[in-house]
Design a protein around this motif. Structure first.
Motif, PDB file in Angstrom:
ATOM      1  N   LYS A 196       0.797  -1.221   0.000  1.00 20.66           N
ATOM      2  CA  LYS A 196       0.000   0.000   0.000  1.00 20.66           C
ATOM      3  C   LYS A 196       0.833   1.276   0.000  1.00 20.66           C
ATOM      4  CE  LYS A 196      -4.210  -1.778   1.995  1.00 20.66           C
ATOM      5  NZ  LYS A 196      -5.263  -1.580   2.968  1.00 20.66           N
ATOM      6  N   VAL A 208      -9.007   5.232 -12.729  1.00 15.95           N
ATOM      7  CA  VAL A 208      -9.637   5.776 -11.525  1.00 15.95           C
ATOM      8  C   VAL A 208     -10.275   7.111 -11.888  1.00 15.95           C
ATOM      9  CG1 VAL A 208      -8.057   4.638  -9.917  1.00 15.95           C
ATOM     10  CG2 VAL A 208      -7.473   6.887 -10.802  1.00 15.95           C
ATOM     11  N   SER A 266     -10.373   9.713  -9.728  1.00 14.84           N
ATOM     12  CA  SER A 266      -9.489  10.723  -9.161  1.00 14.84           C
ATOM     13  C   SER A 266      -8.225  10.020  -8.658  1.00 14.84           C
ATOM     14  CB  SER A 266     -10.167  11.499  -8.026  1.00 14.84           C
ATOM     15  OG  SER A 266     -10.563  10.628  -7.004  1.00 14.84           O
ATOM     16  N   THR A 288      -5.161   8.579  -6.676  1.00 11.99           N
ATOM     17  CA  THR A 288      -5.099   8.121  -5.287  1.00 11.99           C
ATOM     18  C   THR A 288      -3.866   7.243  -5.068  1.00 11.99           C
ATOM     19  OG1 THR A 288      -6.283   6.946  -3.537  1.00 11.99           O
ATOM     20  CG2 THR A 288      -6.546   6.097  -5.764  1.00 11.99           C
ATOM     21  N   GLU A 328      -4.305   4.936  -2.605  1.00 14.59           N
ATOM     22  CA  GLU A 328      -4.979   3.882  -1.840  1.00 14.59           C
ATOM     23  C   GLU A 328      -5.581   2.828  -2.755  1.00 14.59           C
ATOM     24  OE1 GLU A 328      -4.949   3.596   1.417  1.00 14.59           O
ATOM     25  OE2 GLU A 328      -3.785   5.449   1.593  1.00 14.59           O
ATOM     26  N   ASP A 342      -7.603   0.418  -2.101  1.00  4.70           N
ATOM     27  CA  ASP A 342      -9.033   0.224  -1.842  1.00  4.70           C
ATOM     28  C   ASP A 342      -9.888   1.249  -2.587  1.00  4.70           C
ATOM     29  OD1 ASP A 342      -8.584  -1.981  -0.249  1.00  4.70           O
ATOM     30  OD2 ASP A 342      -8.615  -0.840   1.625  1.00  4.70           O
ATOM     31  N   GLU A 343      -9.380   2.466  -2.729  1.00  6.72           N
ATOM     32  CA  GLU A 343     -10.102   3.488  -3.489  1.00  6.72           C
ATOM     33  C   GLU A 343     -10.000   3.216  -4.989  1.00  6.72           C
ATOM     34  OE1 GLU A 343      -8.882   7.470  -2.517  1.00  6.72           O
ATOM     35  OE2 GLU A 343      -8.869   7.030  -0.370  1.00  6.72           O
ATOM     36  N   ALA A 344      -8.809   2.854  -5.428  1.00  9.85           N
ATOM     37  CA  ALA A 344      -8.584   2.634  -6.858  1.00  9.85           C
ATOM     38  C   ALA A 344      -9.411   1.473  -7.397  1.00  9.85           C
ATOM     39  CB  ALA A 344      -7.098   2.372  -7.114  1.00  9.85           C
ATOM     40  N   TYR A 345      -9.585   0.435  -6.599  1.00  8.36           N
ATOM     41  CA  TYR A 345     -10.304  -0.747  -7.056  1.00  8.36           C
ATOM     42  C   TYR A 345     -11.726  -0.842  -6.499  1.00  8.36           C
ATOM     43  CZ  TYR A 345      -5.885  -2.415  -8.896  1.00  8.36           C
ATOM     44  OH  TYR A 345      -4.719  -2.550  -9.605  1.00  8.36           O
ATOM     45  N   ALA A 346     -12.233   0.223  -5.930  1.00  5.84           N
ATOM     46  CA  ALA A 346     -13.558   0.184  -5.295  1.00  5.84           C
ATOM     47  C   ALA A 346     -14.654  -0.253  -6.262  1.00  5.84           C
ATOM     48  CB  ALA A 346     -13.891   1.547  -4.703  1.00  5.84           C
ATOM     49  N   ASP A 347     -14.589   0.182  -7.500  1.00  2.00           N
ATOM     50  CA  ASP A 347     -15.614  -0.191  -8.477  1.00  2.00           C
ATOM     51  C   ASP A 347     -15.458  -1.623  -8.970  1.00  2.00           C
ATOM     52  OD1 ASP A 347     -16.657   2.340  -8.279  1.00  2.00           O
ATOM     53  OD2 ASP A 347     -15.653   3.082 -10.082  1.00  2.00           O
TER      54      ASP A 347
END
Length: 67
Positions: free
Chosen positions: A20, A38, A40, A42, A44, A46-51
């Motif tokens: 990370k 992405v 936006s 990042t 992180e 978890d944010e990058a792969y949230a979708d």
């Protein structure tokens, strides 16, 4: 995701770590055309792969090399 941009052969060599503290996910207009960017920038995962994540991460055996 990788998308070929020409009609010739291509080789992709990837070396790295999924720690990370060493990942950066930039916004890419080219990747966004293929729904692979992405929204936006990042650092992180978890944010990058949230979708993309639909279930919790779990360890799995690498299928390579094939038997």
């Amino acid at each position: 995701m990788f998308v070929g941009a020409g009609d010739g052969r291509c080789a992709v060599l990837m070396i790295g770590s999924r720690r990370k503290d060493e990942a950066h996910y930039p916004v890419s207009e080219v990747a966004a055309k293929y729904d692979a960017s992405v929204t936006s920038a990042t650092d992180e995962p978890d944010e990058a792969y949230a979708d993309w994540r639909q279930e919790p991460w779990r360890a799995t055996r690498n299928p390579w090399p094939l038997p």
